[in-house]
Design a protein around this motif. Structure first.
Motif, short mmCIF file in Angstrom:
data_model
loop_
_atom_site.label_atom_id
_atom_site.label_comp_id
_atom_site.label_asym_id
_atom_site.label_seq_id
_atom_site.Cartn_x
_atom_site.Cartn_y
_atom_site.Cartn_z
N ASN A 4 0.91 -1.22 -0.16
CA ASN A 4 0.05 -0.03 0.01
C ASN A 4 0.97 1.22 -0.02
O ASN A 4 1.58 1.37 1.02
CB ASN A 4 -0.92 -0.14 1.23
N ASP A 64 -6.03 -0.21 0.77
CA ASP A 64 -6.17 -1.59 1.42
C ASP A 64 -7.78 -1.86 2.03
O ASP A 64 -8.10 -2.86 2.60
CB ASP A 64 -5.46 -1.52 2.93
N ARG A 83 -13.94 -2.70 4.78
CA ARG A 83 -13.55 -4.03 4.68
C ARG A 83 -11.99 -4.24 4.51
O ARG A 83 -11.65 -3.41 3.37
CB ARG A 83 -14.35 -5.15 3.93
N LEU A 84 -11.22 -4.70 5.35
CA LEU A 84 -9.71 -4.76 5.03
C LEU A 84 -9.24 -5.75 4.20
O LEU A 84 -10.21 -6.74 3.70
CB LEU A 84 -8.81 -4.80 6.34
N LYS A 85 -8.03 -5.65 3.45
CA LYS A 85 -7.69 -6.79 2.58
C LYS A 85 -7.64 -8.22 3.15
O LYS A 85 -7.97 -9.06 2.56
CB LYS A 85 -6.29 -6.52 2.17
N ASP A 86 -7.42 -8.44 4.46
CA ASP A 86 -7.58 -9.76 5.10
C ASP A 86 -8.94 -10.12 5.46
O ASP A 86 -9.25 -11.08 6.35
CB ASP A 86 -6.60 -9.61 6.37
N GLY A 87 -9.90 -9.32 5.17
CA GLY A 87 -11.33 -9.53 5.47
C GLY A 87 -11.90 -9.18 6.81
O GLY A 87 -13.05 -9.26 7.17
N ASN A 88 -11.20 -8.51 7.62
CA ASN A 88 -11.36 -7.87 8.91
C ASN A 88 -12.41 -6.63 8.64
O ASN A 88 -12.17 -6.03 7.40
CB ASN A 88 -10.23 -7.54 9.80
N LYS A 126 -7.88 -8.20 17.61
CA LYS A 126 -7.58 -8.83 16.50
C LYS A 126 -5.99 -8.62 15.98
O LYS A 126 -5.10 -9.41 16.08
CB LYS A 126 -8.22 -9.04 15.44
N ARG A 127 -5.97 -7.35 15.97
CA ARG A 127 -4.40 -6.86 15.49
C ARG A 127 -4.58 -5.34 15.18
O ARG A 127 -5.54 -4.71 15.50
CB ARG A 127 -4.30 -7.58 13.84
N SER A 130 -2.03 -1.28 10.06
CA SER A 130 -0.96 -0.63 9.66
C SER A 130 -1.13 0.82 9.41
O SER A 130 -2.31 1.35 9.37
CB SER A 130 -0.51 -1.06 8.18
N GLU A 133 -3.31 1.47 6.58
CA GLU A 133 -4.73 1.37 6.64
C GLU A 133 -5.32 2.41 7.41
O GLU A 133 -6.37 2.92 7.33
CB GLU A 133 -4.94 0.04 7.54
#
Ligand code: SAH
Length: 343
Positions: A4, A64, A83-88, A126-127, A130, A133
């Motif tokens: 990104n 992202d 919605r983020l790239k990893d589905g979160n 979860k996390r 970045s 993001e």
């Protein structure tokens, strides 16, 4: 692997562009396309040489996050689920008021701090987000704002910004920079549940940002009940950290205080709050607790709220009551994402 482009500060992009054999000036042009013009396609960056555009496409992508859902309140407040790239999923809000538009952004997916009144921690942590993001959130909020206006930013969405210190600070510096969104530091607020080492670190950053500390109780036993972080950082230590921050930065702090019926809204609580804050260059922002059904807390009635406020004012404390916004669209922290995850 490509990345990104919003992960990069201008000087980082400049050195990459130079290492490819192009003039570093192109990096400022790219920033202008992305941040000033809101362009989401490298092909549209018409003042860049075509081979450079190709190289950028190989190495970077432009976002992202995508808008997954948008709710607009009767009062103009917008709540946006990304919605983020990893589905979160993460959520942010746009709050228009008298000539300003404030973006409320998340700094983490979920939250570790499990405050009893807050919907954000209900499904755990979860996390971290970045830097890119976080900037995507700001970028997309701006795009969704009427006339693309975004004047203020508050880190009061999901997560604890000081628990994601490096990414949040990098994002703030980029957002603040003249080449990007150029939102003034004094218009950017970090809100923290009170992480003492990070408050100390923040005081040395040389940034003119606003700091809000979520206090919510002036008594250790009450605060520990509703904010487990108080077990680690007691009120006495937190007060000392705030005092040091104020002295070092010469800036006023805001203490956020959610009024919760039967928990922290009695006059005795107001008096304790006066005693705690007296002598600090600080103000108190009273918040009427949003109803989060999962948490079971309610705000006190108007009379109790007014009496609480007057006790602070009479005690010489600068105090405001925050107007509640977007109540019809689940705009309290984490509520939209929570609903989404429960579907
Ligand atoms: N972790 C940071 C930032 C996120 S919370 C912090 O604790 O400050 C941002 C603000 O929203 C905080 O002041 C928080 O206490 C408040 N908040 C959370 N849940 C709320 C609710 N149900 N009603 C009103 N305000 C709430």
């Amino acid at each position: 692997m490509n990345m990104n482009i919003k992960e990069l500060a201008l000087r980082e992009l400049q050195s990459i562009i130079e290492s490819w054999g192009y003039k570093k000036f192109a990096a400022a042009q790219i920033f202008s396309w992305v941040y000033k013009k809101g362009i989401e396609d490298f092909n549209a960056m018409s003042n860049l040489p075509v081979p450079l555009r190709e190289k950028l496409k190989e190495r970077f992508y432009l976002s992202d996050a995508v808008v997954a859902e948008k709710l607009v309140s009767r009062d103009g407040t917008q709540k946006i689920l990304f919605r983020l790239k990893d589905g979160n999923y993460i959520e942010s809000a746009l709050i228009p008021a008298e000539g300003r538009v404030t973006g409320c952004v998340s700094s983490q997916v979920g939250c570790k701090y499990a405050c009893a009144f807050c919907a954000s921690g209900l499904s755990g942590f979860k996390r971290d987000l970045s830097c890119g993001e976080i900037i995507d959130e700001v970028f997309l909020l701006k795009k969704n704002s009427p006339e693309q206006k975004l004047t203020h930013l508050v880190f009061m969405g999901t997560g604890e910004p000081l628990d994601n210190y490096d990414n949040v600070l990098k994002a703030i510096r980029i957002i603040n920079s003249p080449e990007a969104f150029h939102i003034g530091a004094r218009r950017i607020t970090i809100s923290t549940s009170g992480l003492i080492p990070e408050i100390k670190r923040l005081s040395g950053e040389g940034l003119q940002i606003e700091l809000s500390v979520s206090l919510h109780a002036a008594d250790d036993s009450v605060r520990t009940k509703i904010m487990p972080v108080n077990k680690k950082y007691s009120l006495k230590d937190l007060r000392a950290a705030c005092r040091d921050y104020i002295n070092k930065t010469n800036r006023q702090i805001t203490f956020e205080y959610i009024l919760i019926k039967g928990v922290n809204a009695d006059l005795r609580d107001a008096e304790k709050l006066c005693t705690l804050i007296r002598g600090l260059n600080a103000k108190v922002n009273l918040i009427l607790s949003n109803k989060v059904p999962e948490c079971g807390f309610e705000p006190p009635d108007k009379k109790t709220t007014a009496a609480f406020k007057n006790t602070l004012a009479d005690g010489g404390i600068q105090v405001t009551v925050r107007a509640s916004r977007g109540e019809d669209i689940q705009a309290a922290c984490g509520q939209l994402r929570l609903r989404h995850e429960q579907k």
